[in-house]
Design a protein around this motif. Structure first.
Motif, PDB file in Angstrom:
ATOM      1  N   ASN A  75      65.068  33.910 -31.987  1.00 20.14           N
ATOM      2  CA  ASN A  75      63.829  34.432 -32.565  1.00 20.14           C
ATOM      3  C   ASN A  75      63.961  34.822 -34.030  1.00 20.14           C
ATOM      4  O   ASN A  75      62.973  35.182 -34.669  1.00 20.14           O
ATOM      5  CB  ASN A  75      63.347  35.646 -31.764  1.00 20.14           C
ATOM      6  N   ASN A  76      65.181  34.739 -34.568  1.00 21.17           N
ATOM      7  CA  ASN A  76      65.402  35.078 -35.978  1.00 21.17           C
ATOM      8  C   ASN A  76      65.091  33.864 -36.847  1.00 21.17           C
ATOM      9  O   ASN A  76      65.696  32.804 -36.663  1.00 21.17           O
ATOM     10  CB  ASN A  76      66.860  35.515 -36.173  1.00 21.17           C
ATOM     11  N   PRO A  77      64.152  33.970 -37.795  1.00 21.36           N
ATOM     12  CA  PRO A  77      63.769  32.817 -38.625  1.00 21.36           C
ATOM     13  C   PRO A  77      64.949  32.156 -39.347  1.00 21.36           C
ATOM     14  O   PRO A  77      64.938  30.939 -39.565  1.00 21.36           O
ATOM     15  CB  PRO A  77      62.772  33.412 -39.616  1.00 21.36           C
ATOM     16  N   MET A  78      65.968  32.949 -39.705  1.00 21.79           N
ATOM     17  CA  MET A  78      67.106  32.387 -40.426  1.00 21.79           C
ATOM     18  C   MET A  78      68.039  31.596 -39.510  1.00 21.79           C
ATOM     19  O   MET A  78      68.758  30.714 -39.967  1.00 21.79           O
ATOM     20  CB  MET A  78      67.898  33.502 -41.130  1.00 21.79           C
ATOM     21  N   LEU A  79      68.038  31.936 -38.214  1.00 24.07           N
ATOM     22  CA  LEU A  79      68.992  31.320 -37.296  1.00 24.07           C
ATOM     23  C   LEU A  79      68.360  30.379 -36.285  1.00 24.07           C
ATOM     24  O   LEU A  79      69.067  29.581 -35.658  1.00 24.07           O
ATOM     25  CB  LEU A  79      69.749  32.411 -36.521  1.00 24.07           C
ATOM     26  N   ALA A  80      67.037  30.464 -36.113  1.00 25.18           N
ATOM     27  CA  ALA A  80      66.360  29.792 -34.993  1.00 25.18           C
ATOM     28  C   ALA A  80      66.704  28.306 -34.888  1.00 25.18           C
ATOM     29  O   ALA A  80      67.116  27.827 -33.828  1.00 25.18           O
ATOM     30  CB  ALA A  80      64.853  29.986 -35.099  1.00 25.18           C
ATOM     31  N   TYR A  81      66.540  27.568 -35.979  1.00 25.01           N
ATOM     32  CA  TYR A  81      66.742  26.120 -35.929  1.00 25.01           C
ATOM     33  C   TYR A  81      68.177  25.778 -35.536  1.00 25.01           C
ATOM     34  O   TYR A  81      68.418  24.942 -34.646  1.00 25.01           O
ATOM     35  CB  TYR A  81      66.407  25.472 -37.268  1.00 25.01           C
ATOM     36  N   LYS A  82      69.145  26.436 -36.164  1.00 19.82           N
ATOM     37  CA  LYS A  82      70.540  26.110 -35.903  1.00 19.82           C
ATOM     38  C   LYS A  82      70.976  26.566 -34.516  1.00 19.82           C
ATOM     39  O   LYS A  82      71.784  25.899 -33.863  1.00 19.82           O
ATOM     40  CB  LYS A  82      71.432  26.708 -36.989  1.00 19.82           C
ATOM     41  N   MET A  83      70.432  27.697 -34.044  1.00 21.64           N
ATOM     42  CA  MET A  83      70.791  28.146 -32.697  1.00 21.64           C
ATOM     43  C   MET A  83      70.187  27.228 -31.638  1.00 21.64           C
ATOM     44  O   MET A  83      70.814  26.959 -30.608  1.00 21.64           O
ATOM     45  CB  MET A  83      70.333  29.584 -32.487  1.00 21.64           C
ATOM     46  N   GLU A  84      68.979  26.733 -31.883  1.00 19.40           N
ATOM     47  CA  GLU A  84      68.382  25.773 -30.952  1.00 19.40           C
ATOM     48  C   GLU A  84      69.218  24.495 -30.910  1.00 19.40           C
ATOM     49  O   GLU A  84      69.449  23.921 -29.842  1.00 19.40           O
ATOM     50  CB  GLU A  84      66.951  25.458 -31.367  1.00 19.40           C
ATOM     51  N   ARG A  85      69.673  24.069 -32.070  1.00 21.91           N
ATOM     52  CA  ARG A  85      70.519  22.872 -32.141  1.00 21.91           C
ATOM     53  C   ARG A  85      71.852  23.116 -31.418  1.00 21.91           C
ATOM     54  O   ARG A  85      72.309  22.271 -30.646  1.00 21.91           O
ATOM     55  CB  ARG A  85      70.775  22.499 -33.602  1.00 21.91           C
ATOM     56  N   PHE A  86      72.437  24.271 -31.658  1.00 19.94           N
ATOM     57  CA  PHE A  86      73.697  24.606 -31.010  1.00 19.94           C
ATOM     58  C   PHE A  86      73.530  24.617 -29.484  1.00 19.94           C
ATOM     59  O   PHE A  86      74.351  24.053 -28.748  1.00 19.94           O
ATOM     60  CB  PHE A  86      74.187  25.973 -31.494  1.00 19.94           C
ATOM     61  N   GLY A  87      72.438  25.243 -29.009  1.00 21.82           N
ATOM     62  CA  GLY A  87      72.188  25.296 -27.579  1.00 21.82           C
ATOM     63  C   GLY A  87      72.012  23.912 -26.973  1.00 21.82           C
ATOM     64  O   GLY A  87      72.528  23.623 -25.887  1.00 21.82           O
ATOM     65  N   ARG A  88      71.290  23.046 -27.676  1.00 25.74           N
ATOM     66  CA  ARG A  88      71.079  21.683 -27.174  1.00 25.74           C
ATOM     67  C   ARG A  88      72.385  20.911 -27.123  1.00 25.74           C
ATOM     68  O   ARG A  88      72.690  20.246 -26.118  1.00 25.74           O
ATOM     69  CB  ARG A  88      70.074  20.947 -28.061  1.00 25.74           C
TER      70      ARG A  88
END
Length: 203
Positions: free
Chosen positions: A122-135
């Motif tokens: 939910n953090n705008p700075m981390l959201a994209y990369k954390m979603e990528r990491f999770g995938r």
């Protein structure tokens, strides 16, 4: 839980880079959501019938994954140093897990709680990369599962054992043989024969 050392954070960051890399500002935020858990030998990281609320990364030590069937423990996977560890389906879905994860020796695990995982998503700075990491981590688990199933179809028990030696030789020497035999789908007696044959061939 104890605080992570800089060396432990660097170890995790180095291996996480295979999936995603953070700039310094992002990494500082990320580290605020990381903890460390120290397990004694035979202590559980996750248990069947309970929701797994933690995703981990093995900093040192090793764990085994096992099911209990008719009162017997059946080992089906291991995680060694620099491997990720979780009852991942339970972690993602919030459903109760169906397997146990137990330390084979004193083990130190870097951890992310489900709450902190959501905060990072939910953090705008981390959201994209954390979603990528999770995938990518989910893809990693899928590949491991496919390799595991395929090995039972295409490889002999000896070939599976040699493959296991590539990732955890030192740990395997300290591990109970019936755990390894369970993993390979053979009896401890058959494992003993395989080990003796390999020893003779490499003399």
């Amino acid at each position: 839980m104890d605080a992570l050392t800089q060396a432990q954070l660097n170890q995790f960051r180095e291996h996480m880079a295979a999936y995603v890399e953070f700039n310094e500002a992002e990494w500082i935020i990320c580290t605020q959501h990381l903890s460390v858990q120290k397990l004694k030998k035979k202590q559980h990281f996750a248990e069947a019938g309970q929701v797994c609320e933690t995703l981990g990364f093995v900093l040192s030590g090793s764990v085994r994954y096992y099911h209990v069937i008719d009162g017997n423990e059946i080992t089906n996977y291991f995680s060694f140093e620099n491997d990720y560890v979780s009852s991942y389906k339970s972690f993602l879905t919030g459903e109760r897990g169906n397997n146990y994860i137990q330390a084979l020796e004193p083990t130190t695990i870097l951890t992310v709680s489900k709450k902190d995982w959501q905060l990072m998503l939910n953090n705008p700075m981390l959201a994209y990369k954390m979603e990528r990491f999770g995938r990518l981590l989910a893809e990693h688990y899928l590949i491991c599962y496919d390799d595991r199933v395929t090995s039972f179809i295409t490889q002999t028990p000896e070939e599976r054992y040699l493959k296991l030696l590539q990732t955890g030789r030192e740990v395997l020497q300290r591990m109970r043989q019936h755990y390894i035999a369970n993993f390979l789908g053979i009896t401890p007696v058959s494992l003993s024969r395989i080990r003796k044959r390999i020893l003779v061939e490499h003399k």
